[in-house]
Design a protein around this motif. Structure first.
Motif, PDB file in Angstrom:
ATOM      1  N   ALA A 183      41.806  38.201  46.119  1.00 21.14           N
ATOM      2  CA  ALA A 183      41.224  36.962  45.602  1.00 21.14           C
ATOM      3  C   ALA A 183      41.168  37.008  44.080  1.00 21.14           C
ATOM      4  O   ALA A 183      41.523  36.038  43.404  1.00 21.14           O
ATOM      5  CB  ALA A 183      39.841  36.771  46.187  1.00 21.14           C
ATOM      6  N   LEU A 191      45.965  32.310  38.816  1.00 16.05           N
ATOM      7  CA  LEU A 191      45.727  30.870  38.777  1.00 16.05           C
ATOM      8  C   LEU A 191      45.228  30.466  37.400  1.00 16.05           C
ATOM      9  O   LEU A 191      45.584  29.395  36.881  1.00 16.05           O
ATOM     10  CB  LEU A 191      44.693  30.517  39.848  1.00 16.05           C
ATOM     11  CG  LEU A 191      44.812  29.118  40.448  1.00 16.05           C
ATOM     12  CD1 LEU A 191      46.109  29.025  41.240  1.00 16.05           C
ATOM     13  CD2 LEU A 191      43.635  28.843  41.360  1.00 16.05           C
ATOM     14  N   GLN A 192      44.427  31.351  36.829  1.00 12.17           N
ATOM     15  CA  GLN A 192      43.885  31.051  35.511  1.00 12.17           C
ATOM     16  C   GLN A 192      45.013  30.846  34.505  1.00 12.17           C
ATOM     17  O   GLN A 192      44.958  29.959  33.669  1.00 12.17           O
ATOM     18  CB  GLN A 192      42.998  32.199  35.055  1.00 12.17           C
ATOM     19  CG  GLN A 192      41.598  31.721  34.805  1.00 12.17           C
ATOM     20  CD  GLN A 192      40.700  32.876  34.385  1.00 12.17           C
ATOM     21  OE1 GLN A 192      41.087  34.055  34.460  1.00 12.17           O
ATOM     22  NE2 GLN A 192      39.519  32.564  33.937  1.00 12.17           N
ATOM     23  N   ALA A 210      42.689  24.283  38.352  1.00 13.96           N
ATOM     24  CA  ALA A 210      42.570  24.843  39.704  1.00 13.96           C
ATOM     25  C   ALA A 210      41.738  26.105  39.649  1.00 13.96           C
ATOM     26  O   ALA A 210      40.930  26.378  40.554  1.00 13.96           O
ATOM     27  CB  ALA A 210      43.944  25.142  40.270  1.00 13.96           C
ATOM     28  N   ALA A 211      41.930  26.863  38.593  1.00 12.69           N
ATOM     29  CA  ALA A 211      41.188  28.105  38.447  1.00 12.69           C
ATOM     30  C   ALA A 211      39.701  27.813  38.341  1.00 12.69           C
ATOM     31  O   ALA A 211      38.874  28.535  38.894  1.00 12.69           O
ATOM     32  CB  ALA A 211      41.664  28.838  37.196  1.00 12.69           C
ATOM     33  N   GLU A 251      39.489  27.986  53.064  1.00 16.27           N
ATOM     34  CA  GLU A 251      39.977  29.020  52.162  1.00 16.27           C
ATOM     35  C   GLU A 251      38.855  29.871  51.598  1.00 16.27           C
ATOM     36  O   GLU A 251      39.058  31.008  51.236  1.00 16.27           O
ATOM     37  CB  GLU A 251      40.768  28.371  51.031  1.00 16.27           C
ATOM     38  CG  GLU A 251      42.061  27.816  51.584  1.00 16.27           C
ATOM     39  CD  GLU A 251      43.028  27.439  50.510  1.00 16.27           C
ATOM     40  OE1 GLU A 251      44.041  26.854  50.859  1.00 16.27           O
ATOM     41  OE2 GLU A 251      42.763  27.710  49.340  1.00 16.27           O
ATOM     42  N   GLY A 252      37.726  29.227  51.517  1.00 12.52           N
ATOM     43  CA  GLY A 252      36.593  29.962  50.980  1.00 12.52           C
ATOM     44  C   GLY A 252      36.146  31.080  51.882  1.00 12.52           C
ATOM     45  O   GLY A 252      35.599  32.070  51.437  1.00 12.52           O
ATOM     46  N   LYS A 283      34.244  28.084  43.549  1.00  8.73           N
ATOM     47  CA  LYS A 283      34.212  28.591  44.922  1.00  8.73           C
ATOM     48  C   LYS A 283      33.589  29.972  44.949  1.00  8.73           C
ATOM     49  O   LYS A 283      32.738  30.283  45.784  1.00  8.73           O
ATOM     50  CB  LYS A 283      35.626  28.654  45.481  1.00  8.73           C
ATOM     51  CG  LYS A 283      35.994  27.445  46.296  1.00  8.73           C
ATOM     52  CD  LYS A 283      37.358  27.689  46.903  1.00  8.73           C
ATOM     53  CE  LYS A 283      38.191  26.436  46.816  1.00  8.73           C
ATOM     54  NZ  LYS A 283      39.613  26.718  47.027  1.00  8.73           N
ATOM     55  N   GLU A 326      44.589  36.662  42.550  1.00 14.75           N
ATOM     56  CA  GLU A 326      45.034  35.275  42.656  1.00 14.75           C
ATOM     57  C   GLU A 326      44.339  34.411  41.619  1.00 14.75           C
ATOM     58  O   GLU A 326      44.926  33.529  41.012  1.00 14.75           O
ATOM     59  CB  GLU A 326      44.754  34.742  44.067  1.00 14.75           C
ATOM     60  CG  GLU A 326      45.935  34.931  45.003  1.00 14.75           C
ATOM     61  CD  GLU A 326      45.601  34.494  46.417  1.00 14.75           C
ATOM     62  OE1 GLU A 326      46.412  34.847  47.284  1.00 14.75           O
ATOM     63  OE2 GLU A 326      44.568  33.825  46.628  1.00 14.75           O
ATOM     64  N   PHE A 327      43.057  34.713  41.494  1.00 14.51           N
ATOM     65  CA  PHE A 327      42.262  33.941  40.533  1.00 14.51           C
ATOM     66  C   PHE A 327      42.818  34.090  39.124  1.00 14.51           C
ATOM     67  O   PHE A 327      43.009  33.109  38.401  1.00 14.51           O
ATOM     68  CB  PHE A 327      40.804  34.406  40.607  1.00 14.51           C
ATOM     69  CG  PHE A 327      39.916  33.691  39.662  1.00 14.51           C
ATOM     70  CD1 PHE A 327      39.288  34.379  38.625  1.00 14.51           C
ATOM     71  CD2 PHE A 327      39.698  32.320  39.753  1.00 14.51           C
ATOM     72  CE1 PHE A 327      38.480  33.709  37.746  1.00 14.51           C
ATOM     73  CE2 PHE A 327      38.889  31.661  38.884  1.00 14.51           C
ATOM     74  CZ  PHE A 327      38.267  32.348  37.859  1.00 14.51           C
ATOM     75  N   GLU A 353      38.189  25.369  39.685  1.00 10.05           N
ATOM     76  CA  GLU A 353      37.732  25.096  41.053  1.00 10.05           C
ATOM     77  C   GLU A 353      37.501  26.381  41.812  1.00 10.05           C
ATOM     78  O   GLU A 353      36.515  26.540  42.529  1.00 10.05           O
ATOM     79  CB  GLU A 353      38.781  24.263  41.792  1.00 10.05           C
ATOM     80  CG  GLU A 353      38.591  22.770  41.580  1.00 10.05           C
ATOM     81  CD  GLU A 353      39.659  21.969  42.290  1.00 10.05           C
ATOM     82  OE1 GLU A 353      39.841  20.808  41.916  1.00 10.05           O
ATOM     83  OE2 GLU A 353      40.307  22.521  43.234  1.00 10.05           O
ATOM     84  N   GLU A 354      38.443  27.262  41.637  1.00  9.37           N
ATOM     85  CA  GLU A 354      38.365  28.534  42.326  1.00  9.37           C
ATOM     86  C   GLU A 354      37.093  29.277  41.896  1.00  9.37           C
ATOM     87  O   GLU A 354      36.385  29.864  42.725  1.00  9.37           O
ATOM     88  CB  GLU A 354      39.631  29.354  41.974  1.00  9.37           C
ATOM     89  CG  GLU A 354      39.980  30.411  42.972  1.00  9.37           C
ATOM     90  CD  GLU A 354      40.474  29.821  44.277  1.00  9.37           C
ATOM     91  OE1 GLU A 354      40.361  28.609  44.488  1.00  9.37           O
ATOM     92  OE2 GLU A 354      40.961  30.588  45.105  1.00  9.37           O
TER      93      GLU A 354
END
Lengths: 719, 612
Positions: A212, A219-220, A226-227, A301-302, A233, A215-216, A229-230
């Motif tokens: 995770a 994504l960043q 989106a990051a 997904e969470g 989460k 991925e984060f 949002e992540e």
């Protein structure tokens, strides 16, 4: 196995002894040891051979020495029966493939035939002759009303044909695949869920967390929004963790660790770790925006991040709940269409056992929806690609339906034109068909052959009269074919031959009844010249014949069908409408209920006229005659057939000679007229013979009389 | 059977001695067993020779057709006379019977009289039942042998007509036949010229002695046709549709324009039955004393002539009925309809027993042969077909006639006569009650008018034809049964005998409701009500009294009756039963699968809707 083991151990023992017996100067080398093992095997073989000498080497059957609770047909022993069990006895022959082959052949034949043309043939029949008819047909065509088949309009037909075979097959295949995938995932999930190893869990958790994080970070870099949002989460996950009160030192584990912490360094460390964690969690106080909580995808997904306990609760709330799912799927149809990959995901989730039953239905629902969507998409694509009128209509798809119906109408028109041309050709061809009597062609075009005949019977009546002594049914057709043929003088001498062929023709047309097994040609022409009035009568008859027939067979078949229907036992419907559910006008009891309360009567024996197409045999019982029949079996008989056999011989004087009749009807006991028959006494039957006893009763069979009785008889006669 | 001492003949003494030594065989009933035993074995050597002597040679190639019925020769019995003496007895002269024991009976003749159907397999029967069955079979055998022996009394032989090699019998004219036969027989061929009163229907009485005929324009007459003595002659002043004798020649029914009338032999009208109106055809069932009438209104009415009641009036629902015949074997009435079907009727049922689709056009004539095996139909489609009536109702042979047959009739020996226009064609088969072959006619005859009625005379080789020009009595060799039953239908009976017979026949009257397609079915157990009663009994009692009791192992001694062994034995029996069940179910499985497979094949395809 155990026996073999015992034998081995025994052998080993004996070997040891042997080894001991062996002189010491024989050093044991590893190779020789191997040899020894070899020898062991040989020895065993020898032992076996010896033991088999007395013929007891058969396999011992597994024997049931105790009474088992139940006996199944799968492991029956031959114990007790005394006969050998043969496997083939138990397993009946699995269905032979010969029948399958026949079916295959049939299927192939059906495939090879052009099936599409049949309905079109029908169209050619409707040919308007009079202006009124034309008008009527025009009207009908305009309104797309059915002309020949009174039941279905084109729209209805289209709706009937909404799903064709291939499509259904494809759909089924898709469903199957999806189901297989689902079950595979399910199995895997279950397996994984069962793993109890803490280490595994830890590793898994860590791995997930790492993943995770990675991925984060990724994504960043790529997508900051989106990051974000992540991040939220993750934040939420943290909140959940905090809420769970897991790190408060209040758990069992924490307490035990607290005790141990005094002495154990590791325990202390663990405690500290936990405290740090707790601090970390409680420290930050950030307001989480509740409005942004999403139900579906977010949580799905969470869950990857959240701990197991929370995860399970979520699962309960979300995935497997059928109600939720249904709403969800119906609501977000469009969304799903865009992303078909999403489909198998809910399937992959682990399912709590309690909801196992409800799940499949719900999932199937989703799948069905999905496939329907796909199909409609495909349809649209097809429509766009080519405007072939062959495609079927989707009943729900209202927009495409119109287009399709238009196309359909067009194609029909085209077909009709084709066919009218074809009909002309065929009607010309029928002449030759009749003459040639090609059976295959007749089979192919029975409709074509029949229709024109019926249509033109009326017009050709005059010809009929001139025709003379010719077969009735064939006349109109042959007239239609070509009159020069009919007038042809050659035709009459060759009549018998042709007649025979025509007979065959009738057979083919009617499918039944009219086959006459031995149709002989007319050998001797009759020596009659018809009188004048006779000829007139004949003509009349001819006309009659022309009108008669044709419908006779159909009427008869209809009558027979009705008779069969009437004689079938009726089912009893005990459904009470409104009982246990809403009732009222226009509400029908549910199919399930109807099925439940329908008492089906068992099917009776097959009808006697089942295989006789030209016969209707009344199956009703003659009650009046049954009143005269025997209805109670007399004593020694256990089956009615036995008794019937004893009463099959008639005993009346009509069927027998006088003597036979007398013998058959002779009473068991014959008394002489005039003799006094005294009541029976003990001496007559019993033990002490009396000096005198009147025996006027003569038994039927004198041989059966005892010596004593004979003596008495003699005495009596002397007296 | 009585033992009649026969004059015995000389026989070598050696044989005699041998026979005398022989012990008398022990028999538990009379000497019939020996009869049966002898019946199976070939006869004594003397038999053949004698047979050959006695058989008179038939003139093979005679141009002149021959009728043995008319030219009767003194006939000697075919078989040697019976020797009923089982024991060679020495007569006073010391001679001995050269053929001891009962005369042998040919097996096939006896077989003819056997009624027990042994083809059906019986379920396993207990010893007591088996003994009963054996008794029944023994009785049957004995009886059939007796009947076979009495065949000897049927001395007459049927007539025949044989052409020279290659000669067609159909080309032999009546004149030739009349010339060839003796005077008495020649007198049986005659023509009545009755041009005045239109086409005639005719009917012979059951004894074959009397003839009744009715012209369409009202002329009704009966006569003793052998002696040509007129019994009565009247004009009913009304159209006559049909005429028929009732059980004896003393009464006859006439279907007139409006009602049905019954006259006696004086021509006095006895009854006018108004419930039978507009009758077109009459048929009389002699054993049931029923007069069946078919009317224009479409009703088939059964009138019991012994009590004068109408037993049943059935609506055929097929319009005008003008084709009717009876099946002499089971008294079922056959009606022909305009839609090509023939329906079979019994007074006990409101609906037809069976319906057979015979022709594409309407049915014009129907006839059933005396054994009830064949039905001949002719229709508007000019076809003449012969159907098998023994359950299948399928056409056996068919023939297209240049002109359809309007009238059909079977003779006692199975000859089929058809009236087509003014021609009568007769077809014959091989021997008695065989299927008439339609390939070549046996006889043809041209009449002076259109055929309107056909009837074979019983016990005489005569076919009566009613036509527009009157009545013709044709000679048809081999048409009738040569031997008559003197007690049943005696052509030579006196008035007293007739009265006697009438009483007996009335006593033996068969109830009308017993008419059904298979008369032998009456000798069967009514299985349905049997089952029903059984079920009711079980319900009443609460258990099945005939059910097999569960197996209870017998106690055994010396400790072998321990609980375990008892259980074991029980288990064994249970297992055995279970295995049987499994075996049965396995046997049934393929059948079931077949059954299942069938509907899939018969499943209607989507294209079926276009088939019409």
């Amino acid at each position: 196995m155990s026996a073999a083991g015992v034998a081995e151990s025994l052998l080993a023992l004996s070997q040891q002894e042997e080894l001991e017996d062996l002189p010491k100067d024989y050093p044991l080398s590893p190779s020789e040891d191997e040899e020894d093992i070899d020898g062991e095997r040989k020895h065993q073989k020898l032992l076996e051979a010896i033991s088999s000498l007395d013929g007891n080497n058969r396999w011992k059957l597994a024997e049931r020495s105790e009474a088992s609770l139940k006996v199944s047909e799968f492991n029956v022993t031959s114990e007790g029966s005394g006969e050998k069990l043969v496997l083939s006895d138990l397993l009946g022959p699995v269905k032979t493939s010969s029948s399958l082959a026949a079916v295959k052949k049939q299927l192939n034949r059906v495939k090879s035939k052009k099936t599409v043309e049949l309905p079109l043939n029908k169209e050619e029949v409707e040919r308007a002759r009079t202006p009124l008819e034309q008008e009527v047909f025009n009207l009908l065509h305009k309104n797309k009303q059915p002309v020949t088949d009174p039941l279905l309009t084109p729209v209805e037909k289209a709706s009937l044909k909404a799903m064709n075979l291939e499509e259904a097959k494809m759909r089924r295949a898709e469903l199957q695949r999806a189901r297989a995938l689902q079950s595979y995932y399910e199995a895997r999930a279950r397996r994984e869920k069962k793993i109890k190893s803490k280490k595994y869990r830890k590793v898994l958790k860590k791995g997930k967390a790492k993943k995770a994080l990675k991925e984060f970070e990724k994504l960043q870099k790529e997508n900051p929004t989106a990051a974000l949002e992540e991040l939220e989460k993750i934040e939420k996950a943290r909140m959940m963790e905090r809420m769970s009160l897991k790190h408060q030192n209040s758990g069992k584990w924490a307490k035990s660790k607290a005790i141990m912490a005094k002495y154990d360094l590791e325990a202390r460390q663990a405690m500290q770790e936990q405290l740090a964690r707790n601090k970390e969690l409680t420290q930050k106080l950030q307001a989480a925006s509740e409005s942004e909580e999403e139900e579906g995808d977010v949580e799905e997904e969470g869950e990857l991040l959240v701990p197991d306990a929370v995860n399970e609760i979520q699962m309960d709330a979300d995935g497997p709940n059928p109600w939720m799912l249904r709403n969800h799927s119906s609501g977000t149809k469009e969304a799903r269409i865009q992303d078909p990959e999403q489909l198998p995901e809910p399937v992959a989730h682990e399912t709590p056992e309690s909801e196992e039953e409800e799940r499949p239905g719900a999932e199937e629902e989703i799948l069905l929806n999905e496939f329907e969507e796909r199909r409609s998409l495909r349809k649209k694509a097809e429509l766009n690609q080519d405007t072939k009128p062959v495609s079927r209509q989707e009943p729900k798809d209202s927009s495409s339906q119109e287009v399709l119906s238009e196309l359909r109408a067009l194609s029909q028109k085209l077909n009709k034109e084709n066919q009218s041309g074809k009909q002309k050709v065929s009607s010309a061809r029928t002449v030759w068909v009749v003459q040639r009597k090609d059976p295959t062609e007749e089979e192919e075009e029975p409709l074509l052959l029949q229709r024109p005949e019926r249509a033109q019977t009326v017009e050709d009546l005059e010809e009929l009269g001139k025709e003379g002594c010719f077969q009735n049914k064939e006349v109109p057709r042959s007239v239609l074919e070509g009159q020069q043929l009919e007038r042809n003088p050659n035709n009459h001498p060759g009549a018998p031959k042709e007649k025979k062929k025509k007979e065959q023709m009738i057979d083919l047309q009617n499918l039944l009844t009219m086959k006459s097994p031995s149709v002989k040609s007319l050998a001797v022409p009759m020596t009659i010249e018809e009188l004048e009035d006779e000829e007139e009568r004949d003509q009349k008859q001819m006309i009659k014949e022309a009108f008669a027939g044709d419908d006779v067979i159909r009427d008869f078949l209809k009558e027979k069908r009705e008779a069969v229907e009437a004689s079938k036992p009726k089912d009893v419907d005990l459904t009470l409408p409104g009982w246990g559910e809403w009732g009222g006008v226009g509400l029908k009891p549910s199919a399930k209920k109807r099925r439940r309360f329908l008492i089906k009567t068992p099917e009776g024996p097959p009808r006697k006229d089942k295989n006789l197409p030209n016969v209707i045999i009344n199956e009703k019982r003659n009650v009046h005659a049954a009143a005269h029949q025997v209805r109670v079996l007399p004593y020694p008989f256990t089956h009615h057939q036995q008794f019937e056999r004893t009463i099959q011989t008639p005993i009346g004087s009509t069927w027998n000679t006088q003597r036979a009749f007398q013998k058959l009807t002779m009473p068991k006991v014959v008394t002489k007229p005039g003799h006094i028959i005294k009541p029976i006494k003990a001496e007559d039957v019993g033990y002490r013979s009396s000096s005198r006893s009147d025996l006027s009763v003569v038994q039927r069979n004198p041989k059966q009389l005892t010596v004593r009785h004979k003596k008495q008889l003699k005495k009596n006669s002397i007296d | 059977m009585e033992t009649v001492p026969k004059p015995s003949r000389d026989v070598p003494p050696k044989k005699n001695r041998l026979q005398a030594k022989k012990k008398k065989p022990r028999r538990y009933w009379e000497e019939e067993t020996t009869l049966t035993a002898a019946g199976a074995s070939p006869g004594p050597p003397g038999n053949k020779k004698r047979n050959r002597e006695l058989r008179h040679q038939r003139p093979k190639n005679t141009n002149i057709p021959k009728k043995s019925r008319f030219s009767r020769k003194p006939q000697l019995p075919k078989k040697p006379r019976e020797r009923r003496n089982p024991e060679p007895q020495r007569s006073l002269s010391g001679a001995q019977d050269p053929f001891p024991g009962p005369a042998p009976v040919p097996v096939e003749v006896a077989q003819k009289f056997c009624r027990i159907d042994k083809s059906k397999k019986l379920p396993h029967s207990k010893s007591k039942t088996r003994s009963r069955l054996e008794v029944a079979e023994a009785e049957e055998q004995e009886i059939s042998i007796k009947a076979a022996r009495s065949e000897l009394l049927l001395a007459e032989e049927p007539g025949f007509l044989e052409g020279e090699d290659g000669e067609d019998t159909a080309k032999i004219r009546q004149v030739d036949i009349v010339e060839a036969v003796d005077i008495a027989s020649a007198a049986k061929h005659f023509d009545l010229n009755l041009r005045q009163f239109g086409p005639y229907r005719l009917n012979y009485s059951r004894t074959g002695r009397h003839l009744a005929f009715g012209g369409r324009r009202g002329h009704v007459a009966t006569l003793d046709w052998v002696t040509k003595r007129l019994m009565c002659e009247i004009n009913v002043m009304e159209a006559v549709r049909d005429i028929r004798f009732l059980h004896s020649e003393a009464l006859f029914a006439v279907a007139q324009n409006r009602w049905l009338h019954i006259y006696d032999n004086q021509g006095i009208e006895l009854h006018c039955i108004r419930r039978c109106d507009r009758v077109t055809r009459l048929e009389f069932l002699p054993f049931h004393f029923l007069l069946a009438t078919a009317s224009e209104t479409g009703f088939l009415t059964y009138l019991d002539v012994s009590v004068g009641k109408i037993v049943a009036a059935l609506n055929a629902r097929a319009g005008r009925l003008d084709v009717m015949t009876k099946n002499p074997y089971n008294a079922v009435i056959h009606l022909g309809h305009s839609n090509g079907t023939v329906s079979l009727w019994s007074p006990a049922m409101k609906e037809p027993l069976a319906k057979i689709l015979c022709h594409r056009g309407g049915v014009r004539a129907v006839a059933v042969d005396s054994t009830g095996t064949y039905m001949a139909t002719s229709g508007l489609d000019h076809q003449l077909k012969i159907f098998d009536l023994r359950g299948t109702f399928q056409p056996l042979s068919a023939r297209t006639l240049p002109q359809g047959a309007g009238h059909l009739v079977f003779s006692q020996r199975g000859l089929l006569a058809a009236g087509m226009g003014d021609v009568v064609n007769i077809w014959a088969g091989q021997g008695k009650a065989s299927l008439p072959s339609l390939e070549q006619p046996y006889l043809t005859h041209r009449l002076s008018g259109h055929v309107h009625g056909l009837h074979f005379c019983p016990f005489e080789d005569v076919l009566g034809v009613g036509h527009t020009g009157g009545i013709t009595s044709m000679l048809v060799p081999g048409a009738a049964e040569p031997n008559f039953d003197g007690l049943e239908s005696n052509p030579y009976r006196s008035q007293k005998q007739r009265q006697e017979w009438e009483v007996k026949a009335l006593l033996e009257k068969v109830p009308a409701e017993l008419i059904c397609l298979d008369p032998r079915a009456l000798a069967e157990v009514d299985v349905i009500s049997l089952e029903q009663e059984k079920k009711e009994r079980i319900e009443r009692l609460g258990y099945d009294p005939e059910a097999k009791a569960p197996f209870q192992p017998k106690p055994k001694q010396k400790g072998r009756s321990s609980t375990a062994s008892l259980v074991k034995r029980k288990r064994k029996v249970m297992d055995e039963e279970h295995r049987d069940k499994v075996r049965q179910s396995l046997e049934q499985q393929p059948q079931k699968q077949e059954k299942k497979a069938k509907p899939t094949r018969a499943r209607p395809s989507a294209l079926d809707r276009f088939l019409r």
